[in-house]
Design an enzyme around this catalytic site. Sequence first.
Site, mmCIF file in Angstrom:
data_model
loop_
_atom_site.group_PDB
_atom_site.id
_atom_site.type_symbol
_atom_site.label_atom_id
_atom_site.label_comp_id
_atom_site.label_asym_id
_atom_site.label_seq_id
_atom_site.Cartn_x
_atom_site.Cartn_y
_atom_site.Cartn_z
ATOM 1 N N HIS A 262 0.833 -1.212 0.000
ATOM 2 C CA HIS A 262 0.000 0.000 0.000
ATOM 3 C C HIS A 262 0.870 1.266 0.000
ATOM 4 O O HIS A 262 0.582 2.221 0.713
ATOM 5 C CB HIS A 262 -0.937 -0.006 1.206
ATOM 6 C CG HIS A 262 -2.007 -1.054 1.135
ATOM 7 N ND1 HIS A 262 -3.197 -0.866 0.469
ATOM 8 C CD2 HIS A 262 -2.055 -2.307 1.638
ATOM 9 C CE1 HIS A 262 -3.938 -1.959 0.573
ATOM 10 N NE2 HIS A 262 -3.265 -2.856 1.265
ATOM 11 N N ASP A 333 -0.296 -5.168 5.949
ATOM 12 C CA ASP A 333 -1.308 -6.006 5.299
ATOM 13 C C ASP A 333 -1.077 -6.093 3.792
ATOM 14 O O ASP A 333 -0.453 -5.240 3.182
ATOM 15 C CB ASP A 333 -2.721 -5.456 5.574
ATOM 16 C CG ASP A 333 -2.912 -4.056 5.016
ATOM 17 O OD1 ASP A 333 -2.010 -3.220 5.200
ATOM 18 O OD2 ASP A 333 -3.957 -3.798 4.395
ATOM 19 N N GLU A 334 -1.622 -7.155 3.221
ATOM 20 C CA GLU A 334 -1.776 -7.337 1.773
ATOM 21 C C GLU A 334 -0.501 -7.134 0.962
ATOM 22 O O GLU A 334 -0.488 -6.427 -0.042
ATOM 23 C CB GLU A 334 -2.892 -6.434 1.248
ATOM 24 C CG GLU A 334 -4.258 -6.809 1.784
ATOM 25 C CD GLU A 334 -5.388 -6.063 1.103
ATOM 26 O OE1 GLU A 334 -6.391 -6.696 0.759
ATOM 27 O OE2 GLU A 334 -5.270 -4.823 0.921
ATOM 28 N N VAL A 335 0.593 -7.755 1.392
ATOM 29 C CA VAL A 335 1.785 -7.786 0.550
ATOM 30 C C VAL A 335 1.521 -8.753 -0.604
ATOM 31 O O VAL A 335 1.208 -9.923 -0.388
ATOM 32 C CB VAL A 335 3.017 -8.233 1.355
ATOM 33 C CG1 VAL A 335 4.230 -8.344 0.434
ATOM 34 C CG2 VAL A 335 3.289 -7.252 2.494
ATOM 35 N N ASP A 383 -2.097 -10.038 8.725
ATOM 36 C CA ASP A 383 -1.385 -10.632 7.602
ATOM 37 C C ASP A 383 0.072 -10.938 7.951
ATOM 38 O O ASP A 383 0.674 -11.881 7.419
ATOM 39 C CB ASP A 383 -1.400 -9.694 6.386
ATOM 40 C CG ASP A 383 -2.781 -9.151 6.068
ATOM 41 O OD1 ASP A 383 -3.458 -8.696 7.002
ATOM 42 O OD2 ASP A 383 -3.162 -9.160 4.892
#
Length: 575
Positions: A262, A333-335, A383
Amino acid sequence: MAAFCALPASVVIISLAIFSSGVGFAFPIDVWPYPTFVDWPYPQAIRLSPGFTISTSGHRYLDSAIRRYHKQILNDKYSPLIPPRLNLTSSPSLRHLGITTSDADAPLAHGVDESYNLSIPCTGEAAVLSAATAWGAMRGLETFSQLVYSMKPRRVACGIYISDAPLFRHRGILLDTSRNFYELEDLLRLIDAMSFNKLNVFHWHITDSQSFPLIVPSAEELSAEGAYTPEMKYSPENVATLIQYASERGVRVVPEIDMPAHSSSWAKAYPQIVTCANEFWWPAGANWSERYASEPGAGQLNPLIPETYQVVLKVIRGVVSMFPDEFYHAGGDEVVPNCWKIDPAIQNFLNKNSTLSQVLELFVNSTLPTILSLNRSVIYWEDMILDDEIRVNPSLLPPENVVVQTWNNGATNTKRIVGMGYRVIVSSSEYYYLDCGHGGWVGNDSQYDQPSQGTGGGSWCAPFKTWQTIYDYDITQGLTVTEAKLVLGGEVALWSEQADSTVMDSRIWPRAAALGESLWSGNRDKQGRKRYANATDRLNEWRHRMVKRGIAAEPIQPLWCLMNPGMCNTVNSSE
């Protein structure tokens, strides 16, 4: 209690059976969130003197709260649409509320004691609010203000004793100000509404892939290049104003600078430290697993480049210098694998039998020590330790310094996290995401070519999370007593892909109020039964009062239901 009205013993006994410690019972005037203990054996009201005063020993933030509540109490135009069934005593009017605190020096920090006791006699003698700390006194002031209503003459409930304290110490709202920008005045209004609902943590998700609106003094180029416009920035002075304003209302401000994913917005100032920057987020013809980002705006910080840490550590130090709270949210989060895989340095690293999880671990090992050295505890998204593909070894994240915030798989992931010994903040998307159910926002979406087959209209987390969904969620569901102690509390989250200041109030309220009560006094009555039926009427009235206070909360029922109590309920099972 000794100052209550004298009544025949038979009357007192009968009334206690109905009103004492009656969490879940309907009173003529209600408080939101409902107190943990209420004793109102013979509900009455007393006139509030036009010269009503509030006093306490000096306290920087409590004095400000007293001035604010004093003005509100004497000028509030709210009157219940159905006049309360309260006899007005013939006693002299209430002229004073005295406040005492036993630990006036307690700072506003996680775990601070917010308990209070409030007694309002019917004799005209002074009302008494005693609290362990200034922050508990603020909660009691809010309760007192809700017991006041505007009729001629202005009056307040009396003969009432309240002993109150929250079930959970962390009760918050996450607001994303990267996808769409919110003016400072919007954030201040949010803080106001939070204090009305006894919520105590503003989780400020400041930056993301879409924009970097925070001016960090040690790295001003990030906002200079990464903000949407020169006007859409938050200056250090804005931050100081927000923190001061929040402190005067007993609300902590926890900053989040999301990384290493992000981070596309960083690339405008530092393109060399961001992988897959400006790549189309989901290439044509590619499978979902081959995407570069989970939504438009691809870009992740590169953990293998030394310059990355020159910038990142400046940002961390700069943000910590502006935000005094003990918690620092470091994202995580969300790598997305492919965003890192296309970088030559990372690809070379992987060719040496290394993994992407080791890349993430390198990032953590290069940033976490700095955060801890600044006397901060770190919050990471789940995550970091639960992702199926890229996660760090939990041995690198000491539970005494790290808090984990959960957002997937409801109670299952909460159970997994506390089972690993971590404290947890619950933000399960299945219950607490306020942006869900508003359809998709990416363009050229072929799923709309066909009639909907229950896809939620393109919203990944559909359906819409109703206030009932939020209210009824038990965040310690399935946990042992020991595990439940690791649950700090919860946060509802408004991600702002489809929200900005024009809809902020209605997206958040009154649904966040439902969170407020469920985390303050719970969603069950003394007998352990869910009290959502009782809560409907009370929340409807409370929403009406919030609107009078300047919060554009959306309605939960027709106005007719307020005017006809009980007539909008169902007496039949939904089965």
